[in-house]
Design an enzyme around this catalytic site. Structure first.
Site, PDB file in Angstrom:
ATOM      1  N   HIS A   6       0.829  -1.206   0.000  1.00 16.07           N
ATOM      2  CA  HIS A   6       0.000   0.000   0.000  1.00 16.07           C
ATOM      3  C   HIS A   6       0.865   1.259   0.000  1.00 16.07           C
ATOM      4  O   HIS A   6       1.633   1.492   0.929  1.00 16.07           O
ATOM      5  CB  HIS A   6      -0.901  -0.030   1.236  1.00 16.07           C
ATOM      6  N   ARG A   7       0.755   2.040  -1.080  1.00 14.22           N
ATOM      7  CA  ARG A   7       1.588   3.248  -1.267  1.00 14.22           C
ATOM      8  C   ARG A   7       3.072   2.899  -1.205  1.00 14.22           C
ATOM      9  O   ARG A   7       3.897   3.649  -0.678  1.00 14.22           O
ATOM     10  CB  ARG A   7       1.244   4.330  -0.242  1.00 14.22           C
ATOM     11  N   GLU A  33       0.388  -0.767  -4.786  1.00 10.72           N
ATOM     12  CA  GLU A  33      -0.710   0.192  -4.959  1.00 10.72           C
ATOM     13  C   GLU A  33      -0.185   1.594  -4.724  1.00 10.72           C
ATOM     14  O   GLU A  33       0.663   1.807  -3.851  1.00 10.72           O
ATOM     15  CB  GLU A  33      -1.825  -0.122  -3.951  1.00 10.72           C
ATOM     16  N   ASP A  35      -1.219   6.169  -5.635  1.00 13.17           N
ATOM     17  CA  ASP A  35      -2.224   7.169  -5.984  1.00 13.17           C
ATOM     18  C   ASP A  35      -1.662   8.169  -6.986  1.00 13.17           C
ATOM     19  O   ASP A  35      -0.484   8.531  -6.924  1.00 13.17           O
ATOM     20  CB  ASP A  35      -2.654   7.924  -4.722  1.00 13.17           C
ATOM     21  N   HIS A  48      -0.613  10.753  -2.406  1.00 11.63           N
ATOM     22  CA  HIS A  48      -1.964  10.428  -1.947  1.00 11.63           C
ATOM     23  C   HIS A  48      -2.860  11.650  -1.821  1.00 11.63           C
ATOM     24  O   HIS A  48      -3.985  11.679  -2.329  1.00 11.63           O
ATOM     25  CB  HIS A  48      -1.909   9.709  -0.591  1.00 11.63           C
ATOM     26  N   GLU A 108      -4.562   4.108  -8.250  1.00 10.43           N
ATOM     27  CA  GLU A 108      -5.780   4.789  -7.821  1.00 10.43           C
ATOM     28  C   GLU A 108      -5.779   6.216  -8.362  1.00 10.43           C
ATOM     29  O   GLU A 108      -4.887   7.004  -8.057  1.00 10.43           O
ATOM     30  CB  GLU A 108      -5.897   4.824  -6.296  1.00 10.43           C
ATOM     31  N   LYS A 110      -7.048   9.786  -8.146  1.00 12.39           N
ATOM     32  CA  LYS A 110      -7.605  10.618  -7.077  1.00 12.39           C
ATOM     33  C   LYS A 110      -8.465  11.743  -7.666  1.00 12.39           C
ATOM     34  O   LYS A 110      -8.124  12.923  -7.588  1.00 12.39           O
ATOM     35  CB  LYS A 110      -6.477  11.179  -6.223  1.00 12.39           C
ATOM     36  N   ASP A 228       0.377  -1.719   4.645  1.00 17.12           N
ATOM     37  CA  ASP A 228       1.538  -0.833   4.764  1.00 17.12           C
ATOM     38  C   ASP A 228       2.801  -1.615   5.120  1.00 17.12           C
ATOM     39  O   ASP A 228       3.899  -1.078   5.026  1.00 17.12           O
ATOM     40  CB  ASP A 228       1.293   0.217   5.857  1.00 17.12           C
TER      41      ASP A 228
END
Length: 252
Positions: A6-7, A33, A35, A48, A108, A110, A228
């Site tokens: 995640h990120r 993943e 953003d 993000h 993702e 945004k 994370d």
């Protein structure tokens, strides 16, 4: 069950930075993943928030900066001094990290707060130039964005992002249409989400940083988790897998 970083590895590195992505790229996990926003000069960047305030030494909205201006800020020191001068990466820089790996890439968009004109077209064009369209899933809380993706590139996988429970998530995913459902942990454990899984749609859950819910998520058939701490989760799931195989030997 598959693991997405995640990120990047954001529990151990400053989120959405090259340092986090390089670390994740070296892990034997399924995917990553991150953003994407759009700068003032039309560049796709990985961050993000709509503002740079939380994760840099600057202030202001992404949309009000050029990429060159954003590159003057420090995006690492807020996390740890050892990441001082870590820069905001462009999407091209992040994709380059994964060109030589087999990781699945969750992008993702945004667009749920700011409507970035042309962002979908720019993303689709970039993915085709990198020849990565078969290795990505595009997700968003703005479901009109997903419809736009499907119109421009029906072959690219999309995923509905939601923090809340739908009365009938299966019908909703079909109506968009989207190819997968990405939901919060709380929503994933609702009976209505299991219906989506039974119908064969991938359900991926965010953000799972503790091992306690893992067994239940596996039982109901969740496809993947976003975490994370991909290192920790990989070790935990791999240990469970080895333990199950060991116990099966004794059952026979």
């Amino acid at each position: 069950m598959k693991i997405y970083a995640h990120r990047g590895s954001s529990g151990t590195h400053p989120e959405n930075t090259r340092a986090a992505f390089k670390h994740a790229a070296n892990l034997p996990i399924f995917g990553v993943e991150f953003d994407v926003h759009l700068t003032k000069d039309g560049e796709l960047v990985v961050i993000h928030d709509e503002k740079i305030n939380r994760t840099s030494n600057g202030k202001g909205y992404i949309k009000d900066f050029t990429l060159a201006e954003l590159k003057t800020y420090d995006f690492g020191s807020w996390f740890s001094h050892k990441f001082k001068e870590e820069k905001i990466p462009s999407l091209s820089e992040v994709l380059n990290v994964y060109l030589t790996t087999e990781h699945h890439i969750n992008i993702e968009l945004k667009t749920d707060v700011i409507q970035y004109e042309g962002i979908v077209q720019k993303l689709v064009q970039l993915l085709h130039s990198f020849e990565l369209q078969s290795r990505v899933v595009i997700s968003s809380f703005n479901h009109d964005t997903l419809r736009e993706v499907k119109k421009l590139a029906p072959h690219i996988e999309t995923a509905t992002l939601s923090m809340k429970e739908f009365a009938d998530p299966f019908a909703y995913v079909q109506a968009i249409p989207a190819d997968a459902l990405h939901v919060s942990l709380k929503t994933a454990l609702r009976p209505s989400t299991e219906k989506v899984i039974r119908q064969g749609y991938p359900v991926r859950v965010f953000t799972v940083n503790k091992t306690k819910p893992i067994e239940r998520l596996q039982e109901i058939g969740v496809s993947a988790i976003f975490t994370d701490y991909p290192d920790k989760m990989y070790k935990y799931l791999n240990h469970r897998k080895i333990t199950r195989k060991f116990l099966q030997l004794f059952d026979h």
